[in-house]
Write an enzyme that holds these catalytic residues in place. Structure first.
Site, PDB file in Angstrom:
ATOM      1  N   ASP A 201       0.864  -1.196   0.000  1.00 30.01           N
ATOM      2  CA  ASP A 201       0.000   0.000   0.000  1.00 30.01           C
ATOM      3  C   ASP A 201       0.901   1.247   0.000  1.00 30.01           C
ATOM      4  OD1 ASP A 201      -2.172   1.860   0.422  1.00 30.01           O
ATOM      5  OD2 ASP A 201      -3.343   0.211   1.207  1.00 30.01           O
ATOM      6  N   HIS A 224       2.010   2.035  -3.278  1.00 28.75           N
ATOM      7  CA  HIS A 224       1.062   2.985  -3.863  1.00 28.75           C
ATOM      8  C   HIS A 224       1.557   4.432  -3.849  1.00 28.75           C
ATOM      9  CE1 HIS A 224      -2.525  -0.008  -3.167  1.00 28.75           C
ATOM     10  NE2 HIS A 224      -1.542  -0.506  -3.892  1.00 28.75           N
TER      11      HIS A 224
END
Ligand code: NAG
Ligand code: NAG
Ligand code: NAG
Ligand code: NAG
Ligand code: NAG
Ligand code: NAG
Ligand code: NAG
Ligand code: NAG
Ligand code: NAG
Ligand code: NAG
Length: 330
Positions: A201, A224
Site C-alpha cells: 500500500d 502505492h
C-alpha cells in the site's frame, strides 16, 4: 492467531516512552508484567537489561488472554542490546511504555521486527494491528531497523510531536493488503529519511491533523506511493499542511506524489511540496484525486492549495504523467 513470532529490538539508552504496542485487541484476561517487579532499578545508571529480559520471558509465555509488558513512568532505564525474542505462546502482546522523552530505538543495523502478518492478510475486516504504534509520544527517534510483514500498516504514528526515523527498511509483499509503510495522523515535526519502503500500500500516508512532515532520501516501491490523505472520509473535517517530500525515487509504484480527498469531507491540504523526484515505471507520477473511492457523486470540500511539484524525472507506466481530478468546490 500468532502475532509476534520474532521480535528483536536492540535498544540504546531508554528513558520511559516506547509507546509501541503490538496488537490492540481488548480481551478480558490481562496479565501484566512490570519490569520493576523483575528488579529493574530505573535510575538511569544500573543496567536493567536482565530485568527486562525476565519480564519479557514471562510476557511471552502467557498462554491465554492479553499479555502486557509494562515499562513504568518517571524512571529512566538503561538497557543494552535488548533482544525480545519469540516465538511466543502469547497470541497478543502489548508493550506499554509511558510517556516521556528522548526515546531512541536503534536496531544497530541487524535489528528487525517481523509482524508475521500473512495470517491476517486474508481477513480485511479483522482488527489488524500495526507492527509499531507510536501514540502520544514526543521527541523520539528510530533508526537502523528492519520492519516487515505487517498485518496492516507497519509504523503508525498518531498524536506525536517531533520524531525522526532514519535508515529503516520496511518490507512486505506487493500483494499484501493495506500494508502502509508509515501511517501518520495528528502529528507534527516528523522526519523520515534514508529509508527503503516496499509494501502493498502507501509507502507513506500523511493523514488528517498532520503538519511539518518531512520525507527525504527514500526509495519507494513497490507500493502505492507517498500520499497526503485520504482526507475527509465520512464527511469529517481534516487538515494537513507544511509537507515536504524531496529526493525520492519511486520504482514501479501505482502513484508517485499523490493527494486524495473524499467526496463530502471538508478541511484543507495546503503548502505541500514534492521535489527532486525520480520515477521508474510509475502509473500516475503526479495525481490529485478529489473524488477518492467515488463513494458518492458529491464533491469534496477539502480545499487543496499551495502545492508545488518541482524536479520530476522519469517514466510513467500509463502514459498519464499528471492526473488532476479536482473538486468543483475548490
Ligand atoms: C492491561 O493492563 C495494563 C496495565 O495495567 C493496562 O494499561 C491495559 O490497558 C490493560 N489492557 C487491557 C486490554 O485491559
Ligand atoms: C521463562 O518463562 C517460563 C514460563 O513461561 C519459565 O518456565 C522459565 O523458567 C522462564 N525462564 C527464565 C530464565 O526466567
Ligand atoms: C510522573 O511525573 C509527572 C511529572 O513530574 C507527574 O505529574 C506524574 O504524576 C508522575 N506519575 C507517576 C505515576 O508517578
Ligand atoms: C550484522 O550481522 C552480520 C551477520 O550476522 C554481522 O557480520 C555484522 O557484524 C552485524 N552488524 C552489526 C552492526 O551488528
Ligand atoms: C522483502 O520481502 C520479500 C517477501 O515479501 C522478500 O522476498 C525479500 O527478500 C524482502 N527484501 C528484503 C530486502 O528484506
Ligand atoms: C538524494 O538521495 C540519494 C540517495 O537516496 C543521495 O545519494 C543524494 O545525495 C541525495 N541528494 C540530495 C541533493 O540530497
Ligand atoms: C510553506 O512551508 C515552507 C516550509 O515547509 C515554509 O518555508 C513556507 O513559509 C510555507 N509557506 C506558506 C505560504 O505557509
Ligand atoms: C535521481 O537521479 C539523479 C540523476 O540521475 C541522481 O543524481 C539523484 O541522486 C537521484 N535521486 C534519487 C533520490 O535517487
Ligand atoms: C511497468 O509497470 C506495469 C504495470 O504498472 C507492468 O505491467 C510492466 O511490466 C512494468 N514494466 C517494467 C519494465 O517493469
Ligand atoms: C532523468 O533521468 C534520466 C534517466 O532516467 C537521466 O539520464 C537524466 O539525466 C535525468 N535528468 C535529470 C535532469 O535529472
Amino acid at each position: 492467531m500468532q502475532v509476534l513470532i520474532t521480535l528483536i529490538l536492540v535498544l540504546g539508552f531508554v528513558s520511559p516512552c516506547l509507546c509501541a504496542r503490538w496488537n490492540l485487541e481488548e480481551t478480558s484476561d490481562n496479565y501484566t508484567f512490570n519490569v520493576v517487579q523483575y528488579g529493574a532499578r530505573g535510575d538511569g545508571k544500573s543496567d536493567d537489561t536482565q530485568a527486562f529480559l525476565m519480564a519479557w520471558n514471562s510476557t511471552c509465555g502467557v498462554t491465554q488472554g492479553q499479555a502486557t509488558l509494562v515499562i513504568p513512568p518517571n524512571l529512566s532505564f538503561l538497557v543494552n542490546n535488548l533482544i525480545f525474542e519469540g516465538p511466543c505462546k502469547a497470541s497478543s502482546i502489548i508493550i506499554q511504555v509511558y510517556i516521556a522523552n528522548s526515546l531512541l530505538i536503534d536496531g544497530g543495523g541487524n535489528g528487525s521486527i517481523d509482524g508475521s502478518g500473512s495470517t491476517w492478510w486474508d481477513c480485511a475486516s479483522c482488527p489488524r494491528p500495526p507492527v509499531l504504534h507510536f501514540h502520544a509520544c514526543n521527541d523520539f527517534s528510530v533508526a537502523n531497523l528492519k520492519v516487515g510483514n505487517g498485518p496492516r500498516s507497519h509504523i503508525a504514528i498518531d498524536g506525536c510531536n517531533n520524531a525522526k526515523f532514519s535508515n529503516l527498511l520496511v518490507n512486505a509483499s506487493s500483494t499484501s493488503p493495506n500494508t502502509d509503510g508509515f501511517d501518520i495522523a495528528s502529528s507534527k515535526y516528523i522526519l523520515i529519511e534514508d529509508s527503503i519502503i516496499s509494501t502493498g500500500d502507501d509507502c507513506i500516508a500523511i493523514n488528517g491533523g498532520s503538519s511539518f512532515i518531512d520525507a527525504t532520501r527514500i526509495s519507494c516501491g513497490p507500493g502505492h506511493g507517498i500520499s497526503v490523505g485520504s482526507l475527509g472520509k465520512n464527511n469529517v473535517h481534516e487538515t494537513v499542511e507544511e509537507i515536504h517530500v524531496h529526493n525520492i525515487s519511486f520504482i514501479g509504484t501505482t502513484n508517485g506524489a499523490r493527494i486524495k480527498t473524499y467526496p463530502g469531507g471538508s478541511g484543507y491540504a495546503k503548502n505541500i511540496t514534492f521535489e527532486q523526484i525520480n520515477l521508474t515505471n510509475v502509473t500516475y507520477p503526479i495525481i490529485i484525486d478529489q473524488h477518492y473511492a467515488k463513494i458518492s457523486p458529491q464533491d469534496s470540500n477539502v480545499l487543496v492549495s499551495d502545492v508545488t511539484y518541482r524536479g520530476f524525472n522519469g517514466t510513467s507506466a500509463s502514459g498519464i504523467p499528471i492526473k488532476l481530478d479536482c473538486s468543483s468546490l475548490g
